[in-house]
Scaffold this active site. Structure first.
Site, PDB file in Angstrom:
ATOM      1  N   ASN A 167      10.290 -20.667   8.885  1.00 30.66           N
ATOM      2  CA  ASN A 167       9.590 -19.389   8.788  1.00 30.66           C
ATOM      3  C   ASN A 167      10.583 -18.227   8.825  1.00 30.66           C
ATOM      4  O   ASN A 167      11.798 -18.428   8.743  1.00 30.66           O
ATOM      5  CB  ASN A 167       8.538 -19.267   9.904  1.00 30.66           C
ATOM      6  CG  ASN A 167       9.144 -19.399  11.293  1.00 30.66           C
ATOM      7  OD1 ASN A 167      10.232 -18.883  11.567  1.00 30.66           O
ATOM      8  ND2 ASN A 167       8.449 -20.093  12.180  1.00 30.66           N
ATOM      9  N   CYS A 168      10.059 -17.020   8.978  1.00 32.47           N
ATOM     10  CA  CYS A 168      10.914 -15.827   8.917  1.00 32.47           C
ATOM     11  C   CYS A 168      11.947 -15.787  10.037  1.00 32.47           C
ATOM     12  O   CYS A 168      13.046 -15.255   9.861  1.00 32.47           O
ATOM     13  CB  CYS A 168      10.054 -14.563   8.942  1.00 32.47           C
ATOM     14  SG  CYS A 168       9.041 -14.376  10.435  1.00 32.47           S
ATOM     15  N   GLU A 169      11.615 -16.360  11.195  1.00 33.99           N
ATOM     16  CA  GLU A 169      12.575 -16.364  12.302  1.00 33.99           C
ATOM     17  C   GLU A 169      13.695 -17.363  12.038  1.00 33.99           C
ATOM     18  O   GLU A 169      14.859 -17.098  12.370  1.00 33.99           O
ATOM     19  CB  GLU A 169      11.872 -16.691  13.622  1.00 33.99           C
ATOM     20  CG  GLU A 169      12.782 -16.498  14.831  1.00 33.99           C
ATOM     21  CD  GLU A 169      12.055 -16.676  16.156  1.00 33.99           C
ATOM     22  OE1 GLU A 169      12.680 -16.401  17.198  1.00 33.99           O
ATOM     23  OE2 GLU A 169      10.882 -17.087  16.149  1.00 33.99           O
TER      24      GLU A 169
END
Length: 224
Positions: free
Chosen positions: A154-156
């Site tokens: 994901n974005c993290e």
């Protein structure tokens, strides 16, 4: 027979994690809220390579500041998988595109303005560590279509890879620990119920003081 407890817990959290990026709709309207006008955010305190965080309803969206009001970030998006129109792809990702991207597990690493990245949310600058000069270069090299997973990519994961060279998501780790805790708790309750029932069968009747200990957790477990 498969254990439905971890499957149900994982499904519920997948649905909750979907709210990471989803933006609220204005009251009484079927259209999405437009992003703030340029200049809405004060970027004078941002430095190239800063890790930016935007708190959402339940979780946090992450990006890498590239300077000059530009942010590299990963967004679930179905459009790059079905169209090569760059101008259309570069438009702000709508909720429909986002949800379909999550389902198809397709995303894009994109560069947006700070306004489009934050989409009206407050921006926090992560000051946990020193500035990593290589983060912007890594982020820029990764721009384009990529695989996506709410839990595993994901974005993290994207921003931690850019800054540290290793994709890590503390949100995912907390999620997994929560699921494990739920499973352990439900298993321990079930085990105590089975032990109590076994003692009734073997010893005849359990003391009245132990009955609540046996059956109250059982009903709680069933209700959950």
């Amino acid at each position: 027979m498969k254990n439905s407890v971890p499957q149900a817990a994982s499904l519920r959290l997948e649905k909750l994690l979907l709210l990471v990026h989803i933006r609220p709709l204005p009251a009484g309207s079927g259209e999405e809220t437009p992003p703030p006008a340029p200049g809405y955010y004060d970027t004078s305190c941002f430095k190239r390579g800063d890790l930016l965080e935007v708190p959402r309803t339940l979780f946090i969206h992450f990006g890498i500041y590239l300077g000059e009001n530009r942010v590299a970030h990963m967004m679930p998006d179905i459009l790059p998988a079905i169209s090569g129109d760059r101008r259309q792809i570069q438009q702000v990702v709508t909720n429909k595109r986002l949800i379909l991207g999550v389902i198809a597990r397709t995303a894009s690493v994109r560069v947006d303005t700070v306004e489009d990245f934050a989409y009206g949310g407050s921006i926090l600058v992560n000051h946990m560590d020193r500035l990593f000069e290589g983060a912007p270069r890594r982020a820029e090299k990764l721009v384009g279509t990529t695989a996506y997973s709410l839990l595993w990519n994901n974005c993290e994961h994207f921003v931690t890879y850019c800054r540290y060279g290793a994709p890590v998501s503390f949100q995912t780790e907390k999620f997994c620990e929560t699921v494990k805790m739920i499973i352990r708790d439900q298993r321990s309750v079930l085990a105590s119920v089975l032990v109590g029932l076994a003692s009734i069968v073997c010893l005849g009747v359990a003391p009245s003081t132990t009955l609540p200990t046996i059956f109250i957790p059982f009903f709680l477990w069933m209700a959950g």
